[in-house]
Write an enzyme that holds these catalytic residues in place. Structure first.
Site, PDB file in Angstrom:
ATOM      1  N   ARG A  37     -90.592   2.611  51.352  1.00 44.00           N
ATOM      2  CA  ARG A  37     -90.860   3.658  50.360  1.00 44.00           C
ATOM      3  C   ARG A  37     -89.564   4.355  49.936  1.00 44.00           C
ATOM      4  O   ARG A  37     -88.548   4.312  50.623  1.00 44.00           O
ATOM      5  CB  ARG A  37     -91.821   4.711  50.909  1.00 44.00           C
ATOM      6  CG  ARG A  37     -91.298   5.539  52.108  1.00 44.00           C
ATOM      7  CD  ARG A  37     -90.679   6.864  51.743  1.00 44.00           C
ATOM      8  NE  ARG A  37     -90.036   7.514  52.883  1.00 44.00           N
ATOM      9  CZ  ARG A  37     -88.761   7.399  53.171  1.00 44.00           C
ATOM     10  NH1 ARG A  37     -87.959   6.627  52.454  1.00 44.00           N
ATOM     11  NH2 ARG A  37     -88.245   8.047  54.208  1.00 44.00           N
ATOM     12  N   GLU A  43     -88.414  16.733  50.391  1.00 44.15           N
ATOM     13  CA  GLU A  43     -87.706  16.175  51.558  1.00 44.15           C
ATOM     14  C   GLU A  43     -87.665  17.181  52.695  1.00 44.15           C
ATOM     15  O   GLU A  43     -87.354  18.361  52.493  1.00 44.15           O
ATOM     16  CB  GLU A  43     -86.283  15.815  51.129  1.00 44.15           C
ATOM     17  CG  GLU A  43     -85.740  14.588  51.798  1.00 44.15           C
ATOM     18  CD  GLU A  43     -86.480  13.317  51.389  1.00 44.15           C
ATOM     19  OE1 GLU A  43     -87.385  12.890  52.138  1.00 44.15           O
ATOM     20  OE2 GLU A  43     -86.157  12.763  50.334  1.00 44.15           O
ATOM     21  N   HIS A  44     -87.982  16.668  53.876  1.00 46.49           N
ATOM     22  CA  HIS A  44     -88.075  17.496  55.094  1.00 46.49           C
ATOM     23  C   HIS A  44     -89.145  18.575  54.932  1.00 46.49           C
ATOM     24  O   HIS A  44     -89.017  19.673  55.477  1.00 46.49           O
ATOM     25  CB  HIS A  44     -86.708  18.086  55.471  1.00 46.49           C
ATOM     26  CG  HIS A  44     -85.771  17.040  56.006  1.00 46.49           C
ATOM     27  ND1 HIS A  44     -85.781  16.633  57.321  1.00 46.49           N
ATOM     28  CD2 HIS A  44     -84.827  16.283  55.392  1.00 46.49           C
ATOM     29  CE1 HIS A  44     -84.871  15.670  57.490  1.00 46.49           C
ATOM     30  NE2 HIS A  44     -84.279  15.438  56.332  1.00 46.49           N
ATOM     31  N   ASP A  46     -92.578  17.347  55.101  1.00 48.13           N
ATOM     32  CA  ASP A  46     -93.839  16.810  55.673  1.00 48.13           C
ATOM     33  C   ASP A  46     -94.178  17.450  57.018  1.00 48.13           C
ATOM     34  O   ASP A  46     -95.320  17.826  57.256  1.00 48.13           O
ATOM     35  CB  ASP A  46     -93.861  15.266  55.709  1.00 48.13           C
ATOM     36  CG  ASP A  46     -92.781  14.598  56.515  1.00 48.13           C
ATOM     37  OD1 ASP A  46     -91.845  15.288  56.987  1.00 48.13           O
ATOM     38  OD2 ASP A  46     -92.847  13.355  56.692  1.00 48.13           O
ATOM     39  N   GLY A 136     -82.474   0.715  58.544  1.00 47.27           N
ATOM     40  CA  GLY A 136     -81.615   1.903  58.697  1.00 47.27           C
ATOM     41  C   GLY A 136     -81.061   2.436  57.394  1.00 47.27           C
ATOM     42  O   GLY A 136     -80.056   3.143  57.395  1.00 47.27           O
ATOM     43  N   GLY A 138     -82.911   4.280  55.254  1.00 46.29           N
ATOM     44  CA  GLY A 138     -83.718   5.417  54.818  1.00 46.29           C
ATOM     45  C   GLY A 138     -84.844   5.016  53.878  1.00 46.29           C
ATOM     46  O   GLY A 138     -85.378   5.849  53.155  1.00 46.29           O
ATOM     47  N   ASP A 186     -93.940   8.661  55.701  1.00 49.80           N
ATOM     48  CA  ASP A 186     -93.565   7.248  55.570  1.00 49.80           C
ATOM     49  C   ASP A 186     -94.737   6.315  55.877  1.00 49.80           C
ATOM     50  O   ASP A 186     -94.991   5.352  55.162  1.00 49.80           O
ATOM     51  CB  ASP A 186     -92.396   6.920  56.507  1.00 49.80           C
ATOM     52  CG  ASP A 186     -91.216   7.844  56.286  1.00 49.80           C
ATOM     53  OD1 ASP A 186     -91.211   8.546  55.260  1.00 49.80           O
ATOM     54  OD2 ASP A 186     -90.315   7.878  57.137  1.00 49.80           O
ATOM     55  N   TYR A 236     -82.393  15.410  63.494  1.00 46.47           N
ATOM     56  CA  TYR A 236     -83.761  15.527  62.966  1.00 46.47           C
ATOM     57  C   TYR A 236     -84.623  16.456  63.830  1.00 46.47           C
ATOM     58  O   TYR A 236     -85.202  17.418  63.323  1.00 46.47           O
ATOM     59  CB  TYR A 236     -84.377  14.125  62.826  1.00 46.47           C
ATOM     60  CG  TYR A 236     -85.684  14.087  62.081  1.00 46.47           C
ATOM     61  CD1 TYR A 236     -85.733  13.843  60.715  1.00 46.47           C
ATOM     62  CD2 TYR A 236     -86.890  14.289  62.749  1.00 46.47           C
ATOM     63  CE1 TYR A 236     -86.948  13.796  60.027  1.00 46.47           C
ATOM     64  CE2 TYR A 236     -88.100  14.241  62.075  1.00 46.47           C
ATOM     65  CZ  TYR A 236     -88.127  13.991  60.717  1.00 46.47           C
ATOM     66  OH  TYR A 236     -89.327  13.942  60.044  1.00 46.47           O
TER      67      TYR A 236
HETATM   68  C1  GLA Z   1     -87.801  10.694  57.673  1.00 48.93           C
HETATM   69  C2  GLA Z   1     -89.129  10.958  58.380  1.00 48.93           C
HETATM   70  C3  GLA Z   1     -90.145  11.548  57.405  1.00 48.93           C
HETATM   71  C4  GLA Z   1     -89.580  12.745  56.658  1.00 48.93           C
HETATM   72  C5  GLA Z   1     -88.207  12.409  56.070  1.00 48.93           C
HETATM   73  C6  GLA Z   1     -87.555  13.610  55.435  1.00 48.93           C
HETATM   74  O1  GLA Z   1     -87.964   9.692  56.721  1.00 48.93           O
HETATM   75  O2  GLA Z   1     -89.637   9.765  58.917  1.00 48.93           O
HETATM   76  O3  GLA Z   1     -91.322  11.891  58.102  1.00 48.93           O
HETATM   77  O4  GLA Z   1     -89.520  13.875  57.483  1.00 48.93           O
HETATM   78  O5  GLA Z   1     -87.333  11.887  57.044  1.00 48.93           O
HETATM   79  O6  GLA Z   1     -88.265  14.037  54.318  1.00 48.93           O
END
Ligand code: GLA
Length: 393
Positions: A37, A43-44, A46, A136, A138, A186, A236
């Site tokens: 995806r 972003e950050h 969820d 890796g 993202g 994700d 994270y």
């Molecule tokens: C990673 C995590 C997701 C989300 C993103 C940031 O991809 O797996 O759950 O927190 O970072 O948006």
């Protein structure tokens, strides 16, 4: 477009079947796929119960295989980047036998899903994994492996087919076998992705809303910085804790419940860093709802502007960007036909996502290549569908 990274699903399946035949000496009976995806915005948010707006990519993890008579699971990966050994065997869990994470790490995603799969009893099986999702980078190679595995298990031993439960089991596998305390985005998009649409997900209620994204006048470009991120590092979980800390001081169950005015009121009670983390999250949740409205009305200017604001906030307040990602965003934004650009995913490397006018594709690639100090890889993708089983002849 560069790189051999986007072979279509049909050729991936064919490659996996060929590899299965060579490894196990027979044709596989079952096949499943699940996409990677890209997150357009949100972003950050969820794990803060907020909104996210990802779309599934035309990059997939495929698993083909067959049940076997004994209670042994034997899996092979064809991924060059995966650590050795590329073949592992472990027993079917149950009757007091519990699987544990270990080496090689790529197998943990499969083991975790097998361990947490609710229907049973599972038979043993042989399987081959092939993927076009770069590892890796993202783009959720791990979630696509988890969801592909789950979809494969559903053919072996059917469950109740609840898609939310499916995403949650895959997330649990990531938490307990890859030790990555990720949110739900994700796994959810890999299960629920829909052709031609981005998916707005409310991470509090887990309700979804499809947002059309099939306008031939715009393109979604993913640019891989080729800087590898390791989200299993401490950054994270640290961000997650800081958000929880801010929510606690605010007296809210999560940052989803807080407004900027609430945050300003408790500013003096928070460290400067925790304050900035919360400011990103609260702002990003709000930006995501505005971005959805903009996308629905094909207002790409506003959407693009929100993407850039998101990037700046991730860079300055959340501090999860890196110089390479900043460089890629700046370079993209120098082209007038680019609506917006931002880092996507967890950060610290990986990819940027850029929205641009279709006619400017070549010009944008040329410019980014010229300006970027590293070597970038480019992928264009329209929104793909989610995980699927593939009947084999
Ligand atoms: C990673 C995590 C997701 C989300 C993103 C940031 O991809 O797996 O759950 O927190 O970072 O948006």
């Amino acid at each position: 477009m560069e790189g051999p990274r986007d072979p279509d699903l049909g050729s991936l399946l064919a490659a996996a079947r060929g590899s299965y035949r060579r490894t196990f000496g027979a044709d596989p009976k079952i096949a499943a796929s699940a996409p990677g995806r890209v997150n357009l915005i949100g972003e950050h948010t969820d794990y803060n119960q907020g909104f996210v707006l990802p779309m599934a990519l035309r990059m997939y993890t495929v698993i083909v295989g067959s049940p076997r008579e004994d209670k042994i699971i034997s899996i092979v990966t064809t991924a060059e980047e995966a650590e050795d050994p590329k073949k592992v065997q472990f027993p079917v869990p149950g009757e007091g036998l519990v699987l544990k994470p270990g080496e090689p790490r790529w197998a943990n995603y499969v083991k975790g899903v097998v361990q947490h799969y609710k229907a049973g009893p599972l038979p043993g099986f042989n399987a081959v994994i092939t993927s076009s999702v770069p590892l890796g980078a993202g783009l959720s190679s791990s979630a696509s492996l988890e969801v592909a595995t789950y979809t494969f298990l559903q053919q072996l031993c059917p469950d109740d087919r609840d898609p939310v439960a499916k995403a949650l089991v895959c997330q649990k596998a990531e938490h307990t076998f890859a030790m990555m305390p990720c949110g739900i985005m994700d796994q959810f998009i890999s299960v629920m992705g829909t052709e031609g649409h981005a998916l707005l997900l409310d991470c509090r209620s887990l309700e979804t809303c499809l947002v059309p994204l099939a306008d031939p006048n715009v393109l979604v470009l993913i640019t891989n910085s080729n800087v590898r991120h390791t989200l299993t590092g401490s950054e994270y979980p640290t961000r997650r804790h800081q958000c929880e800390e801010a929510a606690k001081v605010l007296g809210k169950p999560s940052l989803r419940e807080a407004t900027m005015t609430d945050l300003e009121k408790v500013k003096g009670l928070l460290s400067e860093e925790v304050y900035r983390r919360a400011r990103h999250v609260i702002g990003e949740i709000e930006r995501t709802t505005r971005a959805v409205e903009a996308l629905k009305s094909r207002d790409y200017q506003t959407f693009g502007q929100l993407m850039v604001e998101s990037h700046n906030s991730l860079r300055d307040d959340y501090e999860v960007s890196c110089p390479e990602l900043d460089e890629l965003v700046s370079a993209a934004m120098e082209i007038p036909e680019v609506y917006g650009s931002r880092m996507t995913g967890g950060g610290f490397g990986g990819c940027t996502v850029t929205l641009l006018e279709s006619g400017a594709a070549e010009k944008v690639l040329r410019h980014i290549k010229e300006k970027y100090s590293g070597k970038a890889t480019f992928y264009f993708s329209t929104p793909s569908g989610g995980a699927k089983a593939h009947p084999l002849p």
